[in-house]
Each structure stands twice: as structure tokens, then as C-alpha cells.
Motif scaffolding. Structure first.
Motif, PDB file in Angstrom:
ATOM      1  N   SER A 146       0.782  -0.990  -0.215  1.00  0.00           N
ATOM      2  CA  SER A 146       0.205   0.079  -0.174  1.00  0.00           C
ATOM      3  C   SER A 146       0.934   1.088   0.358  1.00  0.00           C
ATOM      4  CB  SER A 146      -0.466  -0.139   1.099  1.00  0.00           C
ATOM      5  OG  SER A 146      -1.763   1.323   1.302  1.00  0.00           O
ATOM      6  N   GLU A 147       0.534   2.493  -0.646  1.00  0.00           N
ATOM      7  CA  GLU A 147       1.296   3.588  -0.746  1.00  0.00           C
ATOM      8  C   GLU A 147       0.886   4.917   0.689  1.00  0.00           C
ATOM      9  OE1 GLU A 147       1.321   6.024  -4.591  1.00  0.00           O
ATOM     10  OE2 GLU A 147       0.024   4.311  -5.075  1.00  0.00           O
ATOM     11  N   ASN A 174      -7.416  -0.401  -0.304  1.00  0.00           N
ATOM     12  CA  ASN A 174      -5.982   1.243  -1.378  1.00  0.00           C
ATOM     13  C   ASN A 174      -4.714   0.226  -0.405  1.00  0.00           C
ATOM     14  OD1 ASN A 174      -6.000   0.418   1.958  1.00  0.00           O
ATOM     15  ND2 ASN A 174      -5.323   2.465   2.554  1.00  0.00           N
ATOM     16  N   TYR A 175      -4.712  -1.153  -0.801  1.00  0.00           N
ATOM     17  CA  TYR A 175      -3.671  -1.969  -1.039  1.00  0.00           C
ATOM     18  C   TYR A 175      -4.339  -3.213  -2.366  1.00  0.00           C
ATOM     19  CZ  TYR A 175      -6.790  -5.107   1.157  1.00  0.00           C
ATOM     20  OH  TYR A 175      -7.478  -5.905   1.505  1.00  0.00           O
ATOM     21  N   ARG A 205      13.171   4.102   3.021  1.00  0.00           N
ATOM     22  CA  ARG A 205      12.942   4.495   0.883  1.00  0.00           C
ATOM     23  C   ARG A 205      13.106   3.933   0.396  1.00  0.00           C
ATOM     24  NH1 ARG A 205      11.410   9.563  -0.733  1.00  0.00           N
ATOM     25  NH2 ARG A 205      11.034  10.214   1.353  1.00  0.00           N
ATOM     26  N   TYR A 215      10.098  -0.580  -5.671  1.00  0.00           N
ATOM     27  CA  TYR A 215       8.760  -0.479  -5.385  1.00  0.00           C
ATOM     28  C   TYR A 215       8.182  -0.737  -6.567  1.00  0.00           C
ATOM     29  CZ  TYR A 215      10.200   3.590  -7.747  1.00  0.00           C
ATOM     30  OH  TYR A 215      10.289   5.120  -8.233  1.00  0.00           O
ATOM     31  N   PHE A 231       5.040   0.597  -6.555  1.00  0.00           N
ATOM     32  CA  PHE A 231       4.214   1.792  -6.748  1.00  0.00           C
ATOM     33  C   PHE A 231       4.540   3.455  -6.614  1.00  0.00           C
ATOM     34  CE2 PHE A 231       0.974  -1.416  -5.758  1.00  0.00           C
ATOM     35  CZ  PHE A 231       1.015  -1.375  -6.544  1.00  0.00           C
ATOM     36  N   SER A 232       5.850   3.170  -5.133  1.00  0.00           N
ATOM     37  CA  SER A 232       5.725   4.752  -5.204  1.00  0.00           C
ATOM     38  C   SER A 232       7.138   4.272  -4.182  1.00  0.00           C
ATOM     39  CB  SER A 232       5.444   5.242  -4.330  1.00  0.00           C
ATOM     40  OG  SER A 232       5.074   4.889  -2.976  1.00  0.00           O
ATOM     41  N   GLU A 233       8.459   4.938  -3.840  1.00  0.00           N
ATOM     42  CA  GLU A 233       9.576   4.924  -3.023  1.00  0.00           C
ATOM     43  C   GLU A 233       9.297   4.909  -1.596  1.00  0.00           C
ATOM     44  OE1 GLU A 233      11.388   9.261  -3.202  1.00  0.00           O
ATOM     45  OE2 GLU A 233      12.508   7.527  -3.904  1.00  0.00           O
ATOM     46  N   THR A 234       7.613   5.101  -1.330  1.00  0.00           N
ATOM     47  CA  THR A 234       8.263   5.160   0.804  1.00  0.00           C
ATOM     48  C   THR A 234       6.621   4.244   0.678  1.00  0.00           C
ATOM     49  OG1 THR A 234       6.190   6.755   0.121  1.00  0.00           O
ATOM     50  CG2 THR A 234       8.441   7.077   0.406  1.00  0.00           C
ATOM     51  N   GLU A 235       6.090   2.705  -0.218  1.00  0.00           N
ATOM     52  CA  GLU A 235       5.636   2.226   0.337  1.00  0.00           C
ATOM     53  C   GLU A 235       5.649   1.274   1.247  1.00  0.00           C
ATOM     54  OE1 GLU A 235       5.420   0.524  -3.763  1.00  0.00           O
ATOM     55  OE2 GLU A 235       6.412  -1.352  -3.426  1.00  0.00           O
ATOM     56  N   TYR A 236       4.147   0.899   1.356  1.00  0.00           N
ATOM     57  CA  TYR A 236       4.546  -0.057   3.263  1.00  0.00           C
ATOM     58  C   TYR A 236       4.576  -1.544   2.278  1.00  0.00           C
ATOM     59  CZ  TYR A 236       4.286   4.939   5.040  1.00  0.00           C
ATOM     60  OH  TYR A 236       4.518   5.791   5.479  1.00  0.00           O
TER      61      TYR A 236
END
Length: 311
Positions: free
Chosen positions: A60-61, A71-72, A90, A94, A96-101
Motif C-alpha cells: 500500500s502507498e 487501498n492495497y 525509502r 518498488y 508504486f512509490s519509493e515510500t510504499e508499505y
């Protein structure tokens, strides 16, 4: 209302079976020997030991995963890559984004039929962890490996079996609500629709303020006893590694044999819910005044025959 969670030091098998489990209340067990995993399961060791095993994960973002809006996404990664990414804040690699969970809830080899069992899915790590002998060996159901990114929050839900949450690495906040608060939690299946339990929408969920909130912070090495039907919401305050051990605390025939996750309601409860849906369908054919009258009679009948007066 905020309520205290009991803390027990160096709990013995007899203490758990004869004193703690019968209370049907969560408690934190400290000082129990969980094995070499507490020191051994570094990011480097986990990456090496479980490296090439393919795992299915939530990505998830946003840190607060929402089962309503979904949302995941479900993705697959090698276990070692998952551990590396989940431990990062970071990412160079990845989806979706470099800070995704990231969140792993381990599954059986065949997710539709097999239960999660660390001895089967992660044999190179299984000997490192000691499960407390608080339940009969033949009542064991599953051992679920969990890995989560820092700040990842999992929605409020309940399980139908007693379980022990063994926190191996990282700090974790767990908020629990008793089964008697079910009317305050606005359920969708086994999950609460209230995603933000710290800043809830009071207009949409007015009864939530009446819920009895039990909050506890787990450190590495702590074990949280979560009795069946207790709702719980979990936030990983740091990169977290944990293992849940579930066991059948009731007669085996009460559980659905086709349930590898251990989250389907007990067989009699499922049958009763089916009967209730049929009853609602029958009442829907009546005029509103009669439907209201007989609906209220049914509610009172259910209360008088099932509610625990001591709860």
C-alpha cells in the motif's frame, strides 16, 4: 473508555491454563523464553535464511490499510526481498512509490486448503522460535509469520480461536475491544468499518465512543494473549517481525474444516446466521408496523436466550 491490560511476568503453563485463559481477557506475558529468534532474526539473517521462498504480500502507498476501499494490492516477492524492503523507509525497488508499505501474513502452500505453519513454509527459521506450551499439542491450528513496515496499521478484526502474538522484532501498539462491544464497532463480516480508531467519524459511528478500549505496547520478546472474539487493531511502530500461534480452544467439530485461515465463524453460529437471514426475508413481506413489532420481539428473544448477564 480506556481499560488496562494485565502484564504477567514469567508465566508458567499452570498459571496460563488455570488463571489467565479462563478469565477471557487479553494479557501481556513478559520474560518467557521465545528462543534464539529474538537475537538471531536480524534483517540480514532473515534475508539469507528465507531468501528465495515466494510470499504473497499486501502493498500500500498508505500506512493505514483499508479493507473497505482496498487501498492495497496483492503482490508476490521473494521472502528476502520483502524483508529488505519492509525494513527500509525509502526504496530503490518498488511497485508504486519509493515510500510504499509492506505487510506479510504467511499462507499455506495451497492457500485455499493449507494452514500457515512456520515449520512447513519456513523450515530454516522454525527451530529458532519456541512456542509456549500453553495448549495441548493436538489442538494446534496454525503459526502465522507476520512482517510489517514501520507505521503499517492493520484494520480492527476478531479471530475465532485463542492465539498468542509473539513479538520477535520491533515495537507494536495493539488496541483491543471486548466481544461485548460488538454493537459499537460497526462490523462488516469479521472486520470493523471504523478505519481510524484514533480519530473516528463520530457522526457516522456514534456508538464507537462507548467501546472499552484496551491499549498495550509490545516490545521484542513480549507475548500477547488474545482470546477468541476479542477485536484487535495493530500498528507496527517499527519494522516488525512476529508470529501468531492459534489453537482450537473449543471442541474440534465446532470449527469449519474448510477454513485454512481460521477466521470463519463457528459452524453453529454460521447456521444460526443463515436462519436469521431467512427470518429477515420472511418478515420483509409484512407491513412496516408488523415488521417492526415482530423484529423487536425477535431481538428480545435473542437477548434473553443468548446474552451473558455477567458480561
Amino acid at each position: 473508555m480506556k481499560c488496562q491490560v494485565d502484564i504477567v511476568e514469567n508465566c508458567s503453563k499452570d498459571t496460563f491454563i488455570n488463571l489467565l485463559q479462563p478469565k477471557r481477557r487479553p494479557c501481556v506475558i513478559k520474560g518467557h523464553d521465545i528462543g534464539t529468534c529474538k537475537d538471531k532474526w536480524t534483517v540480514e539473517h532473515l534475508c539469507k535464511a528465507g531468501g528465495d521462498t515466494i510470499v504473497k504480500i499486501h502493498v500500500s502507498e498508505l500506512p493505514q490499510m483499508d479493507f473497505l476501499t482496498k487501498n492495497y494490492c496483492y503482490k508476490t516477492l521473494k521472502f528476502g526481498e520483502l524483508v529488505k524492503r519492509a525494513a527500509e523507509k525509502r526504496h530503490n525497488d518498488y511497485f508504486f512509490s519509493e515510500t510504499e508499505y509492506y505487510y506479510l501474513r504467511s499462507l499455506g502452500v495451497d492457500a485455499r486448503r493449507d494452514v500457515a505453519d512456520i515449520k512447513q513454509q519456513f523450515p530454516s527459521l522454525a527451530d529458532d522460535i519456541n512456542f509456549p506450551d500453553f495448549f495441548p499439542e493436538d489442538s494446534f491450528f496454525s503459526s502465522v509469520f507476520r512482517i510489517a513496515s514501520e507505521n503499517m496499521q492493520l484494520w480492527t478484526h476478531y479471530d475465532i480461536m485463542d492465539n498468542l502474538l509473539i513479538q520477535v522484532k520491533g515495537r507494536k501498539r495493539v488496541v483491543l475491544f471486548p466481544p461485548t462491544d460488538v454493537e459499537c464497532l460497526y462490523l462488516d463480516g469479521d472486520k470493523s468499518k471504523i478505519m481510524d480508531i484514533d480519530k473516528p467519524d463520530t457522526e457516522k459511528f456514534p456508538l464507537f465512543s462507548k467501546a472499552n478500549r484496551h491499549e498495550v505496547f509490545l516490545e521484542a520478546g513480549d507475548i500477547l494473549f488474545i482470546p477468541a472474539l476479542w477485536f484487535h487493531n495493530v500498528v507496527s511502530l517499527e519494522f516488525g517481525v512476529a508470529v501468531n500461534v492459534f489453537w482450537k480452544n473449543l471442541q474440534p467439530e465446532l470449527y469449519d474444516k474448510r477454513d485454512p485461515y481460521g477466521n470463519k465463524d463457528l459452524v453453529p453460529a454460521s447456521r444460526a446466521a443463515d436462519s436469521l437471514r431467512h427470518a429477515m426475508k420472511l418478515l420483509s413481506s409484512l407491513p412496516d408496523e408488523y415488521k417492526d413489532f415482530y423484529g423487536r420481539r425477535m431481538v428480545e428473544s435473542i437477548k434473553s436466550q443468548t446474552y451473558n448477564s455477567n458480561a
